[in-house]
Design a protein around this motif. Sequence first.
Motif, PDB file in Angstrom:
ATOM      1  N   VAL A 146       0.869  -1.177   0.000  1.00  0.00           N
ATOM      2  CA  VAL A 146       0.000   0.000   0.000  1.00  0.00           C
ATOM      3  C   VAL A 146       0.901   1.220   0.000  1.00  0.00           C
ATOM      4  N   VAL A 147       0.700   2.093  -0.963  1.00  0.00           N
ATOM      5  CA  VAL A 147       1.479   3.331  -1.064  1.00  0.00           C
ATOM      6  C   VAL A 147       0.698   4.444  -0.380  1.00  0.00           C
ATOM      7  N   ILE A 148       1.391   5.247   0.421  1.00  0.00           N
ATOM      8  CA  ILE A 148       0.765   6.365   1.133  1.00  0.00           C
ATOM      9  C   ILE A 148       1.309   7.671   0.564  1.00  0.00           C
ATOM     10  N   TRP A 160       3.634  11.227  -8.399  1.00  0.00           N
ATOM     11  CA  TRP A 160       2.732  10.107  -8.155  1.00  0.00           C
ATOM     12  C   TRP A 160       3.338   8.755  -8.503  1.00  0.00           C
ATOM     13  N   ASP A 161       4.602   8.716  -8.845  1.00  0.00           N
ATOM     14  CA  ASP A 161       5.230   7.469  -9.294  1.00  0.00           C
ATOM     15  C   ASP A 161       5.341   6.479  -8.127  1.00  0.00           C
ATOM     16  N   TRP A 162       4.817   5.279  -8.332  1.00  0.00           N
ATOM     17  CA  TRP A 162       4.893   4.260  -7.274  1.00  0.00           C
ATOM     18  C   TRP A 162       6.323   3.774  -7.038  1.00  0.00           C
ATOM     19  N   GLU A 163       7.123   3.673  -8.085  1.00  0.00           N
ATOM     20  CA  GLU A 163       8.416   2.979  -7.973  1.00  0.00           C
ATOM     21  C   GLU A 163       9.325   3.575  -6.899  1.00  0.00           C
ATOM     22  N   GLN A 176      10.405   1.636  -3.379  1.00  0.00           N
ATOM     23  CA  GLN A 176      11.824   1.415  -3.074  1.00  0.00           C
ATOM     24  C   GLN A 176      12.184   1.998  -1.719  1.00  0.00           C
ATOM     25  N   ALA A 177      11.751   3.226  -1.466  1.00  0.00           N
ATOM     26  CA  ALA A 177      12.074   3.872  -0.186  1.00  0.00           C
ATOM     27  C   ALA A 177      11.348   3.183   0.970  1.00  0.00           C
ATOM     28  N   PHE A 184      11.267   4.338   4.700  1.00  0.00           N
ATOM     29  CA  PHE A 184      11.366   5.774   4.421  1.00  0.00           C
ATOM     30  C   PHE A 184      10.521   6.141   3.212  1.00  0.00           C
ATOM     31  N   PHE A 185      10.516   7.441   2.893  1.00  0.00           N
ATOM     32  CA  PHE A 185       9.775   7.982   1.761  1.00  0.00           C
ATOM     33  C   PHE A 185      10.755   8.743   0.875  1.00  0.00           C
ATOM     34  N   PRO A 186      10.463   8.858  -0.433  1.00  0.00           N
ATOM     35  CA  PRO A 186      11.408   9.539  -1.319  1.00  0.00           C
ATOM     36  C   PRO A 186      11.387  11.051  -1.181  1.00  0.00           C
TER      37      PRO A 186
END
Length: 390
Positions: free
Chosen positions: A59-61, A229-232, A236-237, A242-244
Amino acid sequence: MAHPSGRHFLQIPGPTNVPDRVLRAIDSPTIDHRGPGFAKLAREVLGGIRKVFRTAHPVVIFPSSGTGAWEAALVNTLSPGDRVLMFETGWFASLWRGIADRHDLRVELVPGDWRHGVDPAVVEEKLAADGQHSIRAVCAVHNETSTGVTSRIAEVRAAIDRTRHPALFLVDTISSLASLDYRHDEWKVDVTVGGSQKGLMLPPGLSFNALSPKALAAAKTAKLRRSYWDWEPMLQANESGFFPYTPATNLLYGLRESLRMLEEEGLENVFRRHRRHGEATREAVRAWGLELNALDEREHSDSLTGIRMPDGHDADKLRAVILERFDMSLGQGLGKLKGKLFRIGHLGSFNDLMLAGTLAGVEMGLKLAQVPFSPGGVAAALDHLTSTAS
């Protein structure tokens, strides 16, 4: 005007009331979002939110409103010119269509009356006729916040399966997540869109994409432009906690607390509570002699109720009377329903006494606004609540 005594009743269908526990969690010192303390927080919420979506997959936040999550769902899975099947179930379904149009997707919109959800038979018919498999995605709103109508997503999934069509399945759960039964993996949804400000009991500011392996594979070949909005880079982060880019740290504190509250109550109990409150509200509306917006008994929403006004009466005038006299906010009619409908939100951090107070305010407001109705809606709701109390 003097400040009213007591507390404001926020009974719109989102943003919802934020519980004290969540407010206290948000009111914590911000920490280094590159440090070990943040990594622990991120891993906890990224794992916990999967349970709410009922998925074993990522799940991406995003730090955004739900609109951002809509855009992310489209740009990560589709390419310019792709054909998308959408359904005009209400105001928010129409807004999602607008985002698709602006990204040069070819939208086939199935028109609707804003009183019904997505028709699984129409889904099956459209996909069965698409022998070339040119439809790349089916987009549906699970619970249309503007109308109080819930689409039968499991039945839509079954209709897709019967055609053996490879289209992606994208579903908006902004006003149903953590309120209504929803199963990302079991219903084979490819991207589920969610937001923080409704069933998750948070302020606005976080949005979600729950992903399937099929969606992740589609993202590798999708050619719509994406950056924020890129999921990649997010995925990865997230692997290391963490978050990018700079995350909404304090909202993540709140999310951690709301996930704990949902786990303590138990999701099945959360769904049962919302079902009781939806049923009780509908009992009140029927006793008042007013008309529910949803026409199909299978599609009544348990997180909000849309109520149509009698001819010649304005819903916004009623809402203004209720706000002025009782300090209670109700949801307005949107788009083609403006002035014709008002909405009662009964989701998130909500209990029997809050519902009783809400319905009492509506019943008194109907009388003061001289809307024709039959008294007794509150009593009907209370009868239902007491008869179903566990």
